[in-house]
Design a protein around this motif. Structure first.
Motif, PDB file in Angstrom:
ATOM      1  N   PRO A 135      -4.543   2.528  19.586  1.00 27.16           N
ATOM      2  CA  PRO A 135      -4.401   2.470  18.108  1.00 27.16           C
ATOM      3  C   PRO A 135      -4.847   0.969  17.193  1.00 27.16           C
ATOM      4  O   PRO A 135      -5.368   0.258  17.871  1.00 27.16           O
ATOM      5  CB  PRO A 135      -3.014   2.040  19.226  1.00 27.16           C
ATOM      6  N   LEU A 136      -4.551   0.689  15.601  1.00 31.28           N
ATOM      7  CA  LEU A 136      -5.335   0.216  15.144  1.00 31.28           C
ATOM      8  C   LEU A 136      -4.301  -0.535  14.687  1.00 31.28           C
ATOM      9  O   LEU A 136      -3.326   0.195  14.606  1.00 31.28           O
ATOM     10  CB  LEU A 136      -6.317   0.499  13.964  1.00 31.28           C
ATOM     11  N   GLU A 137      -4.161  -1.889  14.830  1.00 30.91           N
ATOM     12  CA  GLU A 137      -3.787  -2.453  13.378  1.00 30.91           C
ATOM     13  C   GLU A 137      -3.400  -1.802  12.473  1.00 30.91           C
ATOM     14  O   GLU A 137      -4.684  -1.304  11.630  1.00 30.91           O
ATOM     15  CB  GLU A 137      -4.418  -4.216  13.296  1.00 30.91           C
ATOM     16  N   PRO A 138      -2.199  -2.886  11.345  1.00 37.19           N
ATOM     17  CA  PRO A 138      -2.286  -1.813  10.099  1.00 37.19           C
ATOM     18  C   PRO A 138      -3.451  -2.062   9.273  1.00 37.19           C
ATOM     19  O   PRO A 138      -4.204  -1.305   8.785  1.00 37.19           O
ATOM     20  CB  PRO A 138      -1.068  -2.396   9.854  1.00 37.19           C
ATOM     21  N   GLY A 139      -3.930  -3.778   8.643  1.00 36.79           N
ATOM     22  CA  GLY A 139      -5.536  -3.630   8.593  1.00 36.79           C
ATOM     23  C   GLY A 139      -6.395  -2.541   8.660  1.00 36.79           C
ATOM     24  O   GLY A 139      -7.065  -1.642   8.152  1.00 36.79           O
ATOM     25  N   PRO A 140      -6.752  -2.710   9.983  1.00 32.83           N
ATOM     26  CA  PRO A 140      -8.410  -1.544  10.344  1.00 32.83           C
ATOM     27  C   PRO A 140      -7.828  -0.384   9.971  1.00 32.83           C
ATOM     28  O   PRO A 140      -8.232   0.590   9.636  1.00 32.83           O
ATOM     29  CB  PRO A 140      -8.124  -1.936  11.640  1.00 32.83           C
ATOM     30  N   ALA A 141      -6.466   0.189   9.949  1.00 28.55           N
ATOM     31  CA  ALA A 141      -6.032   1.220   9.956  1.00 28.55           C
ATOM     32  C   ALA A 141      -5.931   1.593   8.758  1.00 28.55           C
ATOM     33  O   ALA A 141      -6.188   3.400   8.629  1.00 28.55           O
ATOM     34  CB  ALA A 141      -4.567   1.926  10.764  1.00 28.55           C
ATOM     35  N   LEU A 142      -5.674   0.794   7.970  1.00 24.42           N
ATOM     36  CA  LEU A 142      -5.484   1.223   6.350  1.00 24.42           C
ATOM     37  C   LEU A 142      -7.090   1.583   5.376  1.00 24.42           C
ATOM     38  O   LEU A 142      -7.722   2.537   5.432  1.00 24.42           O
ATOM     39  CB  LEU A 142      -5.103   0.010   5.935  1.00 24.42           C
ATOM     40  N   ASP A 143      -8.190   0.772   5.943  1.00 29.95           N
ATOM     41  CA  ASP A 143      -8.969   0.554   6.257  1.00 29.95           C
ATOM     42  C   ASP A 143      -9.919   1.926   6.759  1.00 29.95           C
ATOM     43  O   ASP A 143     -10.551   2.874   5.969  1.00 29.95           O
ATOM     44  CB  ASP A 143      -9.983  -0.161   6.761  1.00 29.95           C
ATOM     45  N   ARG A 144      -9.630   2.619   8.008  1.00 31.21           N
ATOM     46  CA  ARG A 144      -9.643   3.424   8.121  1.00 31.21           C
ATOM     47  C   ARG A 144      -9.280   4.951   7.536  1.00 31.21           C
ATOM     48  O   ARG A 144      -9.540   6.293   7.145  1.00 31.21           O
ATOM     49  CB  ARG A 144      -9.261   3.826   9.893  1.00 31.21           C
ATOM     50  N   GLY A 145      -8.040   4.476   7.081  1.00 32.11           N
ATOM     51  CA  GLY A 145      -7.433   5.960   6.309  1.00 32.11           C
ATOM     52  C   GLY A 145      -8.034   6.073   4.968  1.00 32.11           C
ATOM     53  O   GLY A 145      -8.725   7.320   4.553  1.00 32.11           O
ATOM     54  N   ILE A 146      -8.984   5.239   4.652  1.00 32.77           N
ATOM     55  CA  ILE A 146      -9.604   4.628   2.877  1.00 32.77           C
ATOM     56  C   ILE A 146     -10.258   5.941   3.437  1.00 32.77           C
ATOM     57  O   ILE A 146     -11.166   6.076   2.889  1.00 32.77           O
ATOM     58  CB  ILE A 146     -10.222   3.843   2.975  1.00 32.77           C
ATOM     59  N   ALA A 147     -11.325   5.584   4.271  1.00 36.33           N
ATOM     60  CA  ALA A 147     -12.718   6.035   5.231  1.00 36.33           C
ATOM     61  C   ALA A 147     -12.643   7.500   5.032  1.00 36.33           C
ATOM     62  O   ALA A 147     -13.635   8.130   4.572  1.00 36.33           O
ATOM     63  CB  ALA A 147     -13.246   5.311   6.178  1.00 36.33           C
ATOM     64  N   LEU A 148     -11.285   8.021   5.905  1.00 37.99           N
ATOM     65  CA  LEU A 148     -10.698   9.933   6.378  1.00 37.99           C
ATOM     66  C   LEU A 148     -10.509   9.776   4.887  1.00 37.99           C
ATOM     67  O   LEU A 148     -11.464  11.712   4.822  1.00 37.99           O
ATOM     68  CB  LEU A 148      -9.859   9.395   7.140  1.00 37.99           C
ATOM     69  N   LEU A 149     -10.546   9.141   3.566  1.00 36.48           N
ATOM     70  CA  LEU A 149     -10.980  10.189   2.383  1.00 36.48           C
ATOM     71  C   LEU A 149     -11.986  11.115   2.379  1.00 36.48           C
ATOM     72  O   LEU A 149     -12.166  11.839   1.319  1.00 36.48           O
ATOM     73  CB  LEU A 149     -10.341   9.412   1.327  1.00 36.48           C
TER      74      LEU A 149
END
Length: 277
Positions: A135-149
């Motif tokens: 599980p990722l903290e919100p900031g890294p998870a946001l970065d992960r979401g951008i990368a997944l696009l």
């Protein structure tokens, strides 16, 4: 080719996720894929038939992604929310075992997780990495979401949208993150639907900041649909930079220019406009 109803999530996902699934039976795709004891890519081989309070349907296993399934087996759905699967559909199934040893498909996502032909490998790699990911903290998870696009698998891009919409209010959407989200708008190799989706997500998670970022990019955007979508975003979140971009667009002798002019004319007066010197 996916059936039109299978593409409904593209139009509905942003609205539905903006409400964080409250009051709906659907769960985020990432949550379902992580929690399922078994995940299998299958091809549907027969029609659904009534069985008890639900339906049964035969499938053929193409690939196991978590815990083994038989080469051919029957899935069981029950409850008010079921997915209509057609013969020949290739779908990713999160599965649990029934008390009798059968295979229950919960249909917990808004729509079936279709896997287009040719996308098996990137989809499988993504699902395996997702299940292994801490599980990722919100900031890294946001970065992960951008990368997944930018992921080659449509399913991964869908998960990226869900992450961004769910986490946009929990982590700062910094200028750097907006740049990484919106820079592909100028990439002609990026499919148009994906670029439009980036605009929708940016609007939800960043509002006026997204409008300013889009305003800086508007002169370089190619294609009427993309430019019209960008103009609409700026009109819904008026900022000084957005007004200037719409005014410059309105000077263009094209259909988009006329639309920009109408949007600009519909905006309320800018703060301070008309005040006495």
């Amino acid at each position: 080719m996916p059936r039109p109803e299978r593409l409904a999530w593209v139009a509905c996902l942003v609205v539905g996720l903006a409400h964080a699934h409250l009051g709906t039976p659907w769960k985020p795709v990432a949550e379902v894929l992580r929690s399922a004891p078994s995940v299998a890519l299958v091809e549907v081989t027969g029609p659904a038939t009534p069985a008890g309070v639900g339906v049964e349907q035969p499938v053929k296993r193409l690939l196991d992604l978590a815990a083994p399934t038989p080469p051919a087996f029957v899935i069981y759905q029950e409850g008010a929310h079921q997915h209509a699967l057609a013969v020949g559909d290739r779908v990713l199934l999160p599965l649990t075992r029934t008390p009798a040893g059968g295979w229950r498909y919960g249909a917990d996502t808004r729509a079936p997780l279709d896997v287009p032909r040719g996308q098996e490998r990137p989809t499988a790699a993504f699902v395996r990495s997702l299940r292994a990911e801490a599980p990722l903290e919100p900031g890294p998870a946001l970065d992960r979401g951008i990368a997944l696009l930018g992921h080659p698998a449509p399913l991964a891009r869908q998960v990226g949208v869900e992450l961004l919409v769910a986490l946009g209010a929990q982590a700062p959407v910094t200028p750097d993150r907006l740049d990484r989200l919106l820079d592909p708008l100028n990439d002609p190799a990026e499919p148009l639907d994906d670029r439009l989706q980036r605009l929708r997500v940016a609007e939800i998670i960043a509002g006026a900041a997204a409008a300013d970022a889009v305003a800086a990019r508007l002169p370089r955007l190619a294609g009427d649909r993309l430019r019209l979508a960008a103009a609409g975003l700026m009109a819904r979140h008026p900022t000084p930079a957005g007004r200037r971009a719409l005014a410059a667009c309105a000077d263009e002798a094209r259909g988009v220019g006329a639309r920009c002019g109408r949007l600009l004319g519909s905006l309320p007066p800018a703060p301070g406009a008309g005040a006495a010197p």
